[in-house]
Design a protein around this motif. Structure first.
Motif, short mmCIF file in Angstrom:
data_model
loop_
_atom_site.label_atom_id
_atom_site.label_comp_id
_atom_site.label_asym_id
_atom_site.label_seq_id
_atom_site.Cartn_x
_atom_site.Cartn_y
_atom_site.Cartn_z
N GLU A 334 -1.98 -4.43 -55.24
CA GLU A 334 -0.86 -3.50 -55.13
C GLU A 334 0.20 -4.01 -54.15
O GLU A 334 1.40 -3.90 -54.41
N ALA A 335 -0.26 -4.58 -53.05
CA ALA A 335 0.68 -5.12 -52.06
C ALA A 335 1.47 -6.28 -52.65
O ALA A 335 2.69 -6.40 -52.44
N GLN A 336 0.80 -7.14 -53.42
CA GLN A 336 1.49 -8.27 -54.05
C GLN A 336 2.55 -7.77 -55.03
O GLN A 336 3.68 -8.28 -55.05
N LEU A 337 2.21 -6.77 -55.82
CA LEU A 337 3.16 -6.21 -56.78
C LEU A 337 4.35 -5.58 -56.07
O LEU A 337 5.51 -5.78 -56.47
N ALA A 338 4.07 -4.83 -55.00
CA ALA A 338 5.15 -4.17 -54.27
C ALA A 338 6.13 -5.19 -53.71
O ALA A 338 7.35 -4.99 -53.76
N LEU A 339 5.63 -6.29 -53.18
CA LEU A 339 6.50 -7.31 -52.62
C LEU A 339 7.33 -7.99 -53.70
O LEU A 339 8.52 -8.28 -53.49
N LEU A 340 6.75 -8.24 -54.85
CA LEU A 340 7.50 -8.86 -55.95
C LEU A 340 8.62 -7.94 -56.43
O LEU A 340 9.74 -8.40 -56.69
N LEU A 341 8.35 -6.65 -56.51
CA LEU A 341 9.39 -5.70 -56.91
C LEU A 341 10.50 -5.64 -55.86
O LEU A 341 11.68 -5.54 -56.20
N ALA A 342 10.13 -5.75 -54.59
CA ALA A 342 11.13 -5.72 -53.53
C ALA A 342 12.01 -6.97 -53.56
O ALA A 342 13.16 -6.94 -53.12
N GLU A 343 11.47 -8.07 -54.12
CA GLU A 343 12.25 -9.30 -54.23
C GLU A 343 13.21 -9.26 -55.41
O GLU A 343 14.02 -10.16 -55.59
N GLY A 344 13.12 -8.20 -56.24
CA GLY A 344 14.06 -8.05 -57.34
C GLY A 344 13.48 -8.35 -58.71
O GLY A 344 14.22 -8.31 -59.71
N PHE A 345 12.21 -8.66 -58.77
CA PHE A 345 11.59 -8.92 -60.08
C PHE A 345 11.37 -7.61 -60.83
O PHE A 345 11.11 -6.56 -60.23
N THR A 346 11.47 -7.69 -62.16
CA THR A 346 11.12 -6.53 -62.98
C THR A 346 9.61 -6.40 -63.04
O THR A 346 8.88 -7.32 -62.62
N LEU A 347 9.14 -5.28 -63.58
CA LEU A 347 7.70 -5.09 -63.68
C LEU A 347 7.08 -6.15 -64.58
O LEU A 347 5.99 -6.69 -64.27
N ASP A 348 7.75 -6.48 -65.68
CA ASP A 348 7.22 -7.51 -66.59
C ASP A 348 7.16 -8.87 -65.90
O ASP A 348 6.17 -9.62 -66.04
N GLU A 349 8.22 -9.21 -65.17
CA GLU A 349 8.25 -10.50 -64.46
C GLU A 349 7.17 -10.55 -63.38
O GLU A 349 6.51 -11.58 -63.19
N ALA A 350 7.00 -9.44 -62.67
CA ALA A 350 5.97 -9.38 -61.64
C ALA A 350 4.58 -9.53 -62.24
O ALA A 350 3.73 -10.25 -61.70
N ALA A 351 4.35 -8.89 -63.38
CA ALA A 351 3.05 -8.99 -64.05
C ALA A 351 2.77 -10.44 -64.45
O ALA A 351 1.65 -10.94 -64.30
N GLU A 352 3.81 -11.12 -64.94
CA GLU A 352 3.65 -12.52 -65.35
C GLU A 352 3.31 -13.39 -64.14
O GLU A 352 2.43 -14.25 -64.22
N LYS A 353 4.00 -13.16 -63.02
CA LYS A 353 3.73 -13.95 -61.82
C LYS A 353 2.32 -13.69 -61.29
O LYS A 353 1.69 -14.58 -60.70
N MET A 354 1.86 -12.45 -61.45
CA MET A 354 0.51 -12.10 -60.98
C MET A 354 -0.57 -12.49 -61.98
O MET A 354 -1.76 -12.35 -61.69
N ASN A 355 -0.12 -12.92 -63.18
CA ASN A 355 -1.05 -13.31 -64.23
C ASN A 355 -1.95 -12.14 -64.64
O ASN A 355 -3.16 -12.28 -64.78
N VAL A 356 -1.30 -10.97 -64.80
CA VAL A 356 -2.03 -9.78 -65.28
C VAL A 356 -1.26 -9.18 -66.44
O VAL A 356 -0.08 -9.48 -66.66
N ARG A 357 -1.92 -8.30 -67.20
CA ARG A 357 -1.26 -7.63 -68.31
C ARG A 357 -0.26 -6.61 -67.77
O ARG A 357 -0.38 -6.11 -66.65
N ARG A 358 0.73 -6.28 -68.63
CA ARG A 358 1.74 -5.32 -68.23
C ARG A 358 1.11 -3.97 -67.92
O ARG A 358 1.51 -3.29 -66.96
N ASN A 359 0.15 -3.56 -68.74
CA ASN A 359 -0.49 -2.26 -68.52
C ASN A 359 -1.25 -2.24 -67.19
O ASN A 359 -1.30 -1.20 -66.51
N THR A 360 -1.83 -3.38 -66.83
CA THR A 360 -2.53 -3.46 -65.53
C THR A 360 -1.53 -3.31 -64.39
O THR A 360 -1.77 -2.58 -63.41
N ALA A 361 -0.37 -4.00 -64.52
CA ALA A 361 0.68 -3.87 -63.49
C ALA A 361 1.17 -2.44 -63.41
O ALA A 361 1.42 -1.90 -62.32
N ARG A 362 1.32 -1.77 -64.58
CA ARG A 362 1.78 -0.39 -64.58
C ARG A 362 0.76 0.53 -63.88
O ARG A 362 1.14 1.45 -63.15
#
Length: 392
Positions: A334-362
């Protein structure tokens, strides 16, 4: 016989006293502090060593000592780690100057500190005084002589007794300066972490200081650079405006007469502008702030104007995931996702960087919303950027 001699008051050489007092009050600005004063006192007392313990050693700390005279690292370390706990010549009465034998008696020469530590170092005579302040400061002044030297005289003790109140005042000044320097370093570090360039100018317009980010921006010479103490700007119109703002701030600080039609009533007024960069990158933000003189200011080498520079394309150091996790009670994902969103990435882009599915990121995002109390992604980003994380 003079009146002073008749009353038993020792006569000191005025030139030597003046030198000693000057060194004592200049001591807080030295590094190490009071090194010159201790050396002068050593010469005046014909001592082997003069030591000022700013922080006496303890079980938790080696302490801080200013030594003069021939000392070895091994000798200092052995006292700081072992003999300090055996030393009976401590906690002396406030304002008194005494020898070890006056305080402890002849058994001093049988003590472990003397037999095992001082005697092998050829130290026979020990004179001391302790300083205590209401702020909890405890300092120790120790003066030694060798076995071949004579004991300390009443005049020697009278000189130390005369100097003690001055040394105490100087130590209190040093404590205050140390507090202000700690505060300055803290705020300067915060400004650096926020990637704010900062330049300070004296009342005569000379440059006093620049921080790391300001030096980086100016070194690029992309629209603005420094020549001596002058900020130069590519655009002549922007250059005139910047120089006007600086002159106005100098007048506002009390350094220059106010320009005709203006006054100095608005002390602390701030002005801002932007600087075009020939490279085509985003414009630099510039803010000029006056630093008004205090009621009792006398130095002309104090900051009168501060210029802040902000490069909108600079990337501030990202806070660690651990800080985010602990501040908001998030998991590491969750912390990794929050930081990626704060950097300006979309949820889809953040999910790709984290190597997880979009539904998992959601799913992680819903959990973040629940834990932080926000309901939208933009609110989460605002929460992160306005939190104490930016100070880390």
């Amino acid at each position: 016989m003079s009146a002073a001699e008749a009353e038993g008051t020792p006569l000191f050489d005025l030139q030597q006293i003046d030198s000693l007092l000057g060194a004592i009050y200049e001591g807080p600005t030295e590094s190490p502090p009071w090194q010159s004063a201790m050396q002068l006192l050593r010469t005046q007392l014909r001592a082997a060593h003069v030591t000022l313990m700013l922080r006496p050693p303890s079980q938790d700390s080696a302490g801080v000592m200013i030594n003069t005279g021939p000392v070895t690292a091994q000798g200092v370390e052995s006292y700081e780690t072992h003999f300090f706990s055996l030393d009976p010549f401590v906690r002396l009465p406030e304002g008194e100057v005494v020898t070890a034998e006056e305080l402890i008696g002849r058994q001093w020469l049988q003590s472990a500190v003397y037999q095992e530590y001082l005697k092998p170092l050829d130290i026979r005579h020990l004179l001391g005084a302790d300083i205590y302040t209401r702020d909890g400061i405890e300092c120790r002044l120790r003066v030694t002589r060798s076995h071949n030297a004579g004991p300390f005289s009443d005049e020697d003790k009278a000189l130390c007794r005369f100097l003690l109140p001055h040394l105490k005042r100087s130590i209190q000044l040093h404590a205050r300066l140390d507090f202000l320097e700690c505060e300055r370093s803290l705020f300067a570090g915060t400004v650096n972490r926020m990637l704010l360039g900062m330049l300070s100018f004296a009342q005569d317009g000379s440059l006093i200081e620049t921080n790391q980010e300001a030096r980086r921006i100016l070194a690029e010479k992309d629209g603005i650079w420094l020549t001596g103490s002058t900020l130069c700007v590519d655009s002549s119109q922007e250059s005139r405006e910047l120089q006007r703002m600086i002159r106005s701030a100098l007048a506002d600080s009390g350094a220059l007469p106010a320009e005709e039609g203006t006054d100095n009533e608005g002390a602390g007024v701030v002005e801002a502008m932007s600087i075009t960069r020939p490279s085509g990158r985003a414009k630099l933000g510039v803010l000029v702030r006056a630093v008004p003189m205090g009621q009792w200011s006398e130095s002309r080498q104090r900051p009168a104007v501060v210029v802040f520079l902000r490069d909108p394309e600079s990337n501030a150091a990202q806070p660690s995931q651990e800080l985010v996790r602990r501040l908001f009670g998030l998991t590491r994902m969750e912390a990794q996702l929050a930081l990626l969103l704060a950097e300006g990435f979309t949820l889809d882009e953040a999910a790709e960087k984290m190597n997880v599915r979009r539904n998992t990121a959601r799913t992680h995002l819903r959990s973040i919303f629940c834990k932080t109390g926000v309901t939208r992604q933009t609110m989460l980003v605002r929460l992160l950027l306005n939190s104490v994380l930016t100070l880390g």
